[in-house]
Design a protein around this motif. Structure first.
Motif, mmCIF file in Angstrom:
data_model
loop_
_atom_site.group_PDB
_atom_site.id
_atom_site.type_symbol
_atom_site.label_atom_id
_atom_site.label_comp_id
_atom_site.label_asym_id
_atom_site.label_seq_id
_atom_site.Cartn_x
_atom_site.Cartn_y
_atom_site.Cartn_z
ATOM 1 N N ALA A 157 -67.229 -5.556 -79.179
ATOM 2 C CA ALA A 157 -67.072 -6.010 -77.800
ATOM 3 C C ALA A 157 -65.686 -5.384 -77.317
ATOM 4 C CB ALA A 157 -66.599 -7.605 -77.602
ATOM 5 N N GLU A 177 -66.432 -1.756 -76.659
ATOM 6 C CA GLU A 177 -67.181 -1.682 -75.550
ATOM 7 C C GLU A 177 -66.324 -1.545 -74.220
ATOM 8 O OE1 GLU A 177 -70.006 -4.476 -75.783
ATOM 9 O OE2 GLU A 177 -71.772 -3.474 -76.821
ATOM 10 N N LEU A 215 -64.516 1.634 -74.071
ATOM 11 C CA LEU A 215 -65.335 2.597 -73.382
ATOM 12 C C LEU A 215 -65.570 2.531 -72.022
ATOM 13 C CD1 LEU A 215 -67.151 5.119 -73.879
ATOM 14 C CD2 LEU A 215 -68.911 3.472 -74.468
ATOM 15 N N PHE A 216 -65.547 1.111 -71.520
ATOM 16 C CA PHE A 216 -65.732 0.845 -70.030
ATOM 17 C C PHE A 216 -64.744 1.346 -69.247
ATOM 18 C CE2 PHE A 216 -64.391 -2.369 -66.876
ATOM 19 C CZ PHE A 216 -65.467 -2.181 -65.587
ATOM 20 N N THR A 240 -70.725 -3.983 -66.361
ATOM 21 C CA THR A 240 -69.839 -4.518 -67.403
ATOM 22 C C THR A 240 -70.807 -5.848 -67.936
ATOM 23 O OG1 THR A 240 -68.944 -5.963 -65.825
ATOM 24 C CG2 THR A 240 -67.832 -3.913 -66.315
ATOM 25 N N THR A 296 -72.982 -4.640 -70.762
ATOM 26 C CA THR A 296 -72.567 -4.393 -72.008
ATOM 27 C C THR A 296 -71.804 -5.495 -72.560
ATOM 28 O OG1 THR A 296 -70.349 -3.908 -70.849
ATOM 29 C CG2 THR A 296 -71.682 -2.020 -70.909
#
Length: 420
Positions: free
Chosen positions: A182, A185, A188-189, A232, A235
């Motif tokens: 998480a 992720e 990356l977001f 989001t 993800t």
């Protein structure tokens, strides 16, 4: 009529509740919550047909509220409060979880695992209620307002590890590995949003602005905020958190002023749905039957979280009004606790009785927040002038935003003045 009839009923009830609150000199939030109680499934009279659909619409209200706050809150304003947000908030949450554990074991007679879940529910504050309260009081731009927002942002991020780790209390190793994924992720977001906000969005907004269509501009702004929020969500992160980050990044755009101005009415209507949905969750019969228990828990949460927040602020070097503002403004149990509580019930970690007590405590503490927040200036002996905000930006900025006169047809009238 289904959801159309429900929305019409909510709008009428919220309008009447808002009038009552306005005439009594109370925050509009309380009028909306009262409207939700009256039209909710737990009281007689007109009732919405599907409360779940209203809750889904309320999520849009939270996202739009956070998106608008992000637009109004430049990234530079977060730097002075990053220490208390990034370090103080985890400490506050751990202390509150320990406090909630004690309440669960000693007061409610719960088991160890269920008490940890209860403490986690208590550790989160209400972003929607607090931001609405700060906005109505006009103190978003003060030091205490910036610290409060920094803490709330960190708490909203913390919901992700809580949702991952709590169900894995029996096997924390599995939870830690999922948490690592998480975090990757999330990183990356943020990286993608940084590129999108500095390169893609300014180009798109410039193209839309050239068309002189206010309607298309509004749709572009809303699509950006909610679209990023939905991305989001896919993800595994919070929908509302994504919208807030989108607002933060886009606040650096030349068109952030107009975006904030256009989205405000839509934000207010959808956020009203959230506060009405909160009132719909309150069961007056349960509150009456369990009044001593609920009252005890509410008082303990008010005092316990208030002391923890005030102590955290003092430990990080904040004085004067800030500890009081945090303690009296962030004591409530937040909306993300509803999500966490549902997961706990599904996992079998939280009983129906504990769920009802936590839910009722959250609604009551949310309703008390506007009153408690007003006590902060009095508690420190500061008058109203001491808490007046310093404007973050002004519309007279020579380098950002635009000024335009829209015609009745929705296009920019001749003589409009555009600034980049």
């Amino acid at each position: 009529m289904g959801i159309a009839g429900d929305i019409a009923l909510i709008l009428v009830a919220a309008f009447l509740g808002g009038i009552v609150a306005q005439r009594l000199g109370l925050p509009l939030i309380l009028g909306y919550i009262l409207a939700g109680v009256l039209i909710g499934p737990n009281t007689g009279g007109p009732t919405v047909s599907d409360a779940h659909d209203i809750e889904l619409l309320a999520e849009i209200g939270i996202a739009l509220l956070l998106f608008a706050i992000g637009l109004h809150f430049p990234l530079g304003e977060l730097k002075p409060v990053r220490k208390i947000a990034l370090i103080g908030t985890p400490i506050q949450m751990l202390l509150t979880i320990g406090f909630g554990y004690g309440v669960g074991v000693l007061i409610l007679g719960l088991g160890a695992v269920e008490s940890i879940w209860l403490g986690a529910l208590f550790s989160l504050s209400s972003t929607a209620v607090v931001l609405k309260t700060l906005s109505e009081r006009g103190v978003l731009g003060t030091l205490s307002g910036r610290v409060t927002i920094g803490v709330l942002v960190a708490q909203d991020v913390a919901i992700v590890p809580l949702l991952i780790l709590l169900p894995e209390l029996g096997d924390l190793g599995e939870g830690v590995s999922r948490l690592g994924v998480a975090m990757l992720e999330a990183g990356l977001f943020v990286a993608v949003m940084a590129v999108f906000g500095t390169r893609v969005f300014p180009y798109l907004m410039a193209r839309v602005a050239r068309w002189n269509s206010r309607e298309l501009f509004l749709i572009a702004v809303v699509a950006t905020g909610l679209g990023v929020g939905y991305a989001t969500y896919l993800t595994g992160l919070s929908f509302a958190f994504g919208a807030f980050v989108a607002g933060l990044v886009l606040s650096r755009s030349d068109y952030s002023y107009q975006a904030l101005s256009d989205i405000a009415p839509l934000r207010d209507v959808f956020s009203m749905l959230f506060f009405v949905s909160v009132g719909m969750l309150l069961d007056p019969i349960f509150l009456w039957q369990q009044a001593p228990v609920v009252l005890a828990v509410v008082v303990l949460v008010f005092v316990g979280k208030g002391v923890i927040f005030a102590g955290t602020a003092r430990a990080f070097g904040y004085g004067n009004i800030v500890p009081f503002a945090l303690g009296l403004g962030l004591f409530q149990v937040g909306e993300f606790s509803f999500l966490l509580a549902r997961v706990g019930v599904e996992e079998g970690a939280i009983s129906d009785g504990t769920y009802s007590i936590a839910l009722t405590t959250a609604v009551v503490t949310m309703a008390l927040t506007p009153f408690a927040a007003r006590l902060a200036p009095v508690s420190t002996g500061c008058g109203a002038g001491a808490s007046r905000p310093r404007p973050w930006r002004t519309s007279s900025s020579p380098t950002r935003g635009w000024s335009t006169t829209w015609s009745s047809s929705g296009t920019a009238a001749s003589g409009s003045s555009w600034r980049a």
